[in-house]
Structures are given as structure tokens and as C-alpha cells.
Design an enzyme around this catalytic site. Structure first.
Site, mmCIF file in Angstrom:
data_model
loop_
_atom_site.group_PDB
_atom_site.id
_atom_site.type_symbol
_atom_site.label_atom_id
_atom_site.label_comp_id
_atom_site.label_asym_id
_atom_site.label_seq_id
_atom_site.Cartn_x
_atom_site.Cartn_y
_atom_site.Cartn_z
ATOM 1 N N ASP A 118 -4.684 -12.736 6.439
ATOM 2 C CA ASP A 118 -3.499 -13.449 6.909
ATOM 3 C C ASP A 118 -3.562 -14.911 6.490
ATOM 4 O O ASP A 118 -4.634 -15.442 6.164
ATOM 5 C CB ASP A 118 -3.388 -13.347 8.432
ATOM 6 C CG ASP A 118 -3.049 -11.935 8.889
ATOM 7 O OD1 ASP A 118 -2.508 -11.174 8.070
ATOM 8 O OD2 ASP A 118 -3.349 -11.598 10.059
ATOM 9 N N TYR B 112 -16.547 -9.882 9.336
ATOM 10 C CA TYR B 112 -15.693 -10.915 9.901
ATOM 11 C C TYR B 112 -16.448 -11.670 10.989
ATOM 12 O O TYR B 112 -17.415 -11.159 11.583
ATOM 13 C CB TYR B 112 -14.435 -10.301 10.537
ATOM 14 C CG TYR B 112 -13.576 -9.505 9.590
ATOM 15 C CD1 TYR B 112 -12.459 -10.071 8.988
ATOM 16 C CD2 TYR B 112 -13.856 -8.173 9.315
ATOM 17 C CE1 TYR B 112 -11.650 -9.349 8.130
ATOM 18 C CE2 TYR B 112 -13.059 -7.426 8.458
ATOM 19 C CZ TYR B 112 -11.958 -8.022 7.868
ATOM 20 O OH TYR B 112 -11.173 -7.290 7.023
ATOM 21 N N TYR C 53 -7.320 -3.571 11.104
ATOM 22 C CA TYR C 53 -6.617 -4.728 11.664
ATOM 23 C C TYR C 53 -7.522 -5.361 12.721
ATOM 24 O O TYR C 53 -7.636 -4.847 13.843
ATOM 25 C CB TYR C 53 -5.283 -4.312 12.271
ATOM 26 C CG TYR C 53 -4.244 -3.875 11.258
ATOM 27 C CD1 TYR C 53 -3.569 -4.820 10.501
ATOM 28 C CD2 TYR C 53 -3.945 -2.531 11.069
ATOM 29 C CE1 TYR C 53 -2.608 -4.435 9.567
ATOM 30 C CE2 TYR C 53 -2.990 -2.130 10.147
ATOM 31 C CZ TYR C 53 -2.322 -3.090 9.397
ATOM 32 O OH TYR C 53 -1.375 -2.697 8.475
#
Length: 523
Positions: free
Chosen positions: A339, A409, A482
């Protein structure tokens, strides 16, 4: 002569000292080949303004290099061999027949056309026409290893040829010469005849061979007077394409009686317009990128003419690489995406820049210089590493990796209660956790509403000193997961989530990609 024996040596009848003997020999071959042509049929084809080279095509005569011999000599061979007196009766009539646009090839095999500025170009020889093509190619391209010649013709050519062939079949099918010398299956097409005519000269002029190549020379012929087949054919007729040894031949098929055939040949007074274009296969330059800003999108993001973010990874990399390759444009491909508010850190994300119609292939040294240039941009928004030239296989491997590999992440998470030691154990003990994610609410406007099963390979919580309701979540997941939704649950659309595992409300404040584990585009 069989089609496999077709040869087109680069001989020019304009230079007797260099090629006179060869031309004389070719003339003898042609004279011998046309000796048994039916004079009445040849005369009829000429009366319908069929050029001499198309007459040779229709009678399957490929001996010699007739495309490299002038029309004057070709007509003299036809006249001498077949004694077509009507053509030689009047000199002005003879000149008019030779200069008229062929009703079949529309000037293609006569090397007559209008260029992009609508100027009429006339060449007697294939060698002269090939020289024009070669000069145009050399103006823009200087590094050619080989070439592929492509030709696009208007459908009017195949339609008119179909009409001629059907007419000849109806009128002469019972005659012996037709059965022996007029085989629809072996007629070489205008497209293939043009390629055979000019390819040897192009090879000589460009100094490279014709083959299956990444570099394509395309000749596109268009005719403004070309009507549709429906307007020219009767309602009970249709065109059927029949595969022959050299391509497709259109044969007119009628649902009614063949005797009702109406010989309709569209005569044209102007030649085709010809457009020459060249293109190369895409050049792929790739590596890994790091995105250091939370206000940079991966690709151009413009909504209602308003840019979102201060820049894009695509532009910062692509617009610096494109001039180095002197290409027409570029496309950006990456192994997944983050994003706009997510940084890409660690090892970086694999990417490829696809340079379209590159006229220059950069050296390894210039690629390294480009890497330094991008990394030294004042904005310091994006960095690249391991930059190199890749073949098209890099694109395929990257797409496979996008779906199959792992990504790591780091997320800054807020929790609605104080973090406990039991929470650390509960999260870190989960291995290869299967998560079912419905398409997130935030992307429903552009993604199909589907259920996707993803895997969380491992997780661990890192406490933040001085804070009981904030922690860093480190996790490794299957590509395509996601992460934001896995943290806050997305109104129950992701199950399980960090919130459901800890039994409280959680929110994600910041997210960074720290590693993309892929075996390609690494140093």
C-alpha cells in the site's frame, strides 16, 4: 519449379557489368518457363489489369528473379513467349497497361505505393524498394543482430484474387493447361511473394540474416478504396479460405448454381498506402527496490485527475531507465505490491521494467551507473539494488514467485488492553496457521468478492519499552496475504485474526515489508 526450389539471388539488371550474365541467364529461365502459357488466358489477365508478376504467380512460375527484373523486360518475355499481339499493337496502350495499378496486388508487387506523406513512390526493382526499407531502418536502429520481415495487406487483395481465380476456373477448367498449370493449392500469395522478393536484398543491405528474430520490420499496406466483401459479392456468395502449401488462397463458394457467378472485379486507380514500422522485443531490466516513504505509491495513482502521493516507484525507476535504452515507453512489473503507506525495506521487492521497442541495449557498466543515479536522487524516496538485464523468463519467474513465495512484515499494533506474557506465547506458538480472508472492504471496489485461504508461517511479538498497549508484530506469511486485515479482523471478514487470537480489539498503526523471499532477481 517446386516451391521449395524458389531462389531469389541479389541480382540487379541495371548493372550489366556486375550482373549482366546472371540477368541474361534468368531471362532465359523465364522465357523457357512461359513458353507453354496459354496466350488467350494471359491476354485476358492483362485485359483485367493483372500485372506481369501476378501473372507469373497465378501460373506458379517462380523460376529466376522476376521481382528483380524491370517490368519492361518482363512484359517483353511474356509477349515473346506467348505472342500476345494485342499488347504490342499500340505503343501508348502498351505503356498504359504496364503503368496501371494491378487489380490483384494493388501495386504491391509492382513496388508502387503512397508513403506516409501521400507521395507516390514507384520502383521497378525489388532491390530499389529494399534499399528504401533498409535506409529507413538504419536511420533509427544501429544494433541489429537479425530481423523478421512482416507484411500486412488489405483484404481487397485476397478478394480480387479470389474473383479472378474463380472466373478462370469457371471459364477454363476443362482445358488441359488449366488442369496442369493452374493449381490453386500451389499459388504463392502476394505476401509471401513480396517477402521472397526483397528479403535477400535486405539481408545484404542490413548485413544480417533474416530469421525468427526479436527485431521486426513490418510493412503495412492499406487501401482507401477497399470495399467490404458484402458490398462486392452477391448475397449467395461467401469466401472460404483454403490452406495451401504457401499460405491461404481464397476460393469463392456459392450456395446457388455456379453458372450464376457474376464476375465482379474491383478496379482501383490508386496504389496502396504503405507504412513501415520497426519494433524490437521488450528489454527487461530488473532488480529489487526499497520504498522509504509512506507517501509513495507503487504505480501511478491518479483519481479524478488528482495524484495520490508525492511520487510512484514506477516513475522514479522507469523514467530514469527509459532514456538509457532509447525506447518508446515502459511498463512496470513487481512481485506483489504494498500500500502507499507501507514501506518496503529489508531485501527489497523484485521488479522488472519492460522497455518497449528499445533501440539501445545498455552495457553492464551503464546499468551500474544507472543504479547509482537512482540511489542518489535528492528525494531519497526509492532505492534499487542488483539492477541487471533480464530475459523474458524473468517476468515469468517473478509472476510465479508472487503467488508462491513468502514475505516478512513488521507491524506497529495497538491493543485495547495491556499486553501480557501469555499473549507472546499464544502468538509465537502458532505455526503455519491457515487464515480465511474474504476480499477486504477497502478493496471491494476493485477486487472480486472471493474467499482466499492464506498461511501465516510464523509470528512473534516484540514489546515496546515504556508502553503496555503497543507492540511490534513480526510475521512471515504466504504471498498475497492481507496483513492489515489479519491484524484488525476487517469486521470479521478475516478469520482468525490477531484480535480474535488475543481476544480483544487491535488496530494496525504502521506496516513495513521487511523481506520478500524469492530466488530470482538476487545478486
Amino acid at each position: 519449379m517446386a516451391d521449395d526450389d524458389v531462389t531469389t539471388p541479389a541480382v540487379d539488371d541495371r548493372n550489366p557489368a556486375a550482373s549482366g550474365d546472371a540477368v541474361t541467364e534468368e531471362k532465359k529461365l523465364l522465357e523457357y518457363a512461359v513458353q507453354e502459357l496459354p496466350a488467350h488466358a494471359v491476354k485476358e489477365l492483362i485485359s483485367h489489369e493483372v500485372c506481369v508478376r501476378c501473372i507469373f504467380r497465378l501460373f506458379i512460375i517462380h523460376e529466376g528473379i522476376y521481382a528483380l527484373i524491370s517490368p519492361t523486360i518482363l512484359y517483353s518475355i511474356i509477349e515473346k513467349a506467348t505472342e500476345v499481339e494485342a499488347v504490342t499493337t499500340n505503343s501508348s496502350q502498351k505503356s498504359e497497361v504496364k503503368s496501371s495499378i494491378c487489380s490483384i496486388c494493388l501495386g504491391v508487387m509492382q513496388f508502387i505505393y503512397r508513403d506516409q506523406t501521400d507521395i507516390l513512390v514507384e520502383k521497378d526493382h525489388a532491390a530499389d524498394f529494399a534499399m528504401l526499407v533498409a535506409e529507413s531502418v538504419k536511420e533509427k536502429y544501429h544494433e541489429i543482430a537479425s530481423f523478421t520481415l512482416e507484411v500486412s495487406l488489405p483484404t481487397l487483395i485476397t478478394e480480387n484474387e479470389s474473383v479472378i481465380l474463380s472466373h478462370m476456373k469457371k471459364k477454363y477448367a476443362s482445358e488441359v493447361w488449366f488442369q496442369e498449370k493452374f493449381s490453386f493449392e500451389h499459388i504463392i500469395s502476394v505476401k509471401d511473394a513480396l517477402k521472397l522478393s526483397i528479403t535477400p536484398s535486405l539481408e545484404t543491405l542490413l548485413g544480417v540474416k533474416s530469421s525468427v528474430s526479436d527485431f521486426r520490420i513490418r510493412l503495412t499496406y492499406e487501401h482507401v478504396d477497399a470495399p467490404s466483401a458484402e458490398n462486392r459479392m452477391g448475397k449467395n456468395q461467401c469466401n472460404k479460405r483454403i490452406k495451401s502449401g504457401n499460405g491461404f488462397v481464397n476460393e469463392t463458394v456459392q450456395s446457388g448454381d455456379v453458372s450464376d457467378f457474376n464476375f465482379q472485379l474491383k478496379k482501383v486507380g490508386q496504389p496502396c498506402h504503405m507504412i513501415l514500422t520497426c519494433s524490437t522485443a521488450p528489454v527487461y531490466i530488473g532488480g529489487r527496490y526499497l520504498k522509504l516513504s509512506r507517501n509513495v505509491s507503487q504505480t501511478r495513482w491518479i483519481i479524478d485527475d488528482e495524484r495520490k502521493g508525492e511520487a510512484s516507484v514506477e516513475e522514479l525507476i522507469g523514467e530514469n531507465i527509459l532514456p538509457m535504452c532509447n525506447g518508446d515507453g515502459y511498463k512496470f512489473h513487481a512481485a506483489g505490491r504494498e500500500d502507499i503507506d507501507v514501506r518496503m525495506l529489508g531485501s527489497g521487492r523484485p521488479f522488472l521494467i519492460e522497455i518497449q521497442n528499445a533501440r539501445h541495449l545498455p552495457s553492464e557498466a551503464s546499468i551500474k551507473e544507472m543504479e547509482k543515479k537512482i540511489n542518489s536522487l535528492e528525494s531519497n524516496l526509492v532505492r534499487v539494488k542488483h539492477l541487471k538485464i533480464w530475459g523474458s523468463q524473468g517476468w515469468s519467474l517473478m509472476r510465479e514467485g508472487e503467488a508462491e513465495k513468502q514475505k516478512q512484515y513488521a507491524a506497529l499494533v495497538w491493543i485495547s488492553r495491556s499486553i501480557k506474557d501469555d499473549d507472546l506465547e499464544a502468538v509465537s506458538s502458532l505455526k503455519d496457521l491457515k487464515v480465511l480472508q474474504r476480499t477486504p472492504v477497502r478493496v471491494l471496489h476493485r477486487r472480486s468478492p472471493l474467499d482466499r485461504e492464506k498461511i501465516i508461517h510464523w509470528m512473534k511479538i516484540e514489546k515496546i519499552a515504556g508502553s503496555s498497549q503497543y507492540f511490534l508484530l513480526h510475521l512471515c506469511t504466504q504471498a498475497g496475504t492481507y496483513i492489515k486485515e489479519f491484524v484488525h479482523g476487517d469486521l470479521g471478514r478475516t478469520q482468525p485474526s490477531i484480535g480474535s487470537i488475543l481476544g480483544c480489539r487491535t488496530e494496525i498503526l504502521q506496516l513495513d515489508v521487511t523481506d520478500v523471499k524469492m530466488d530470482i532477481l538476487n545478486e
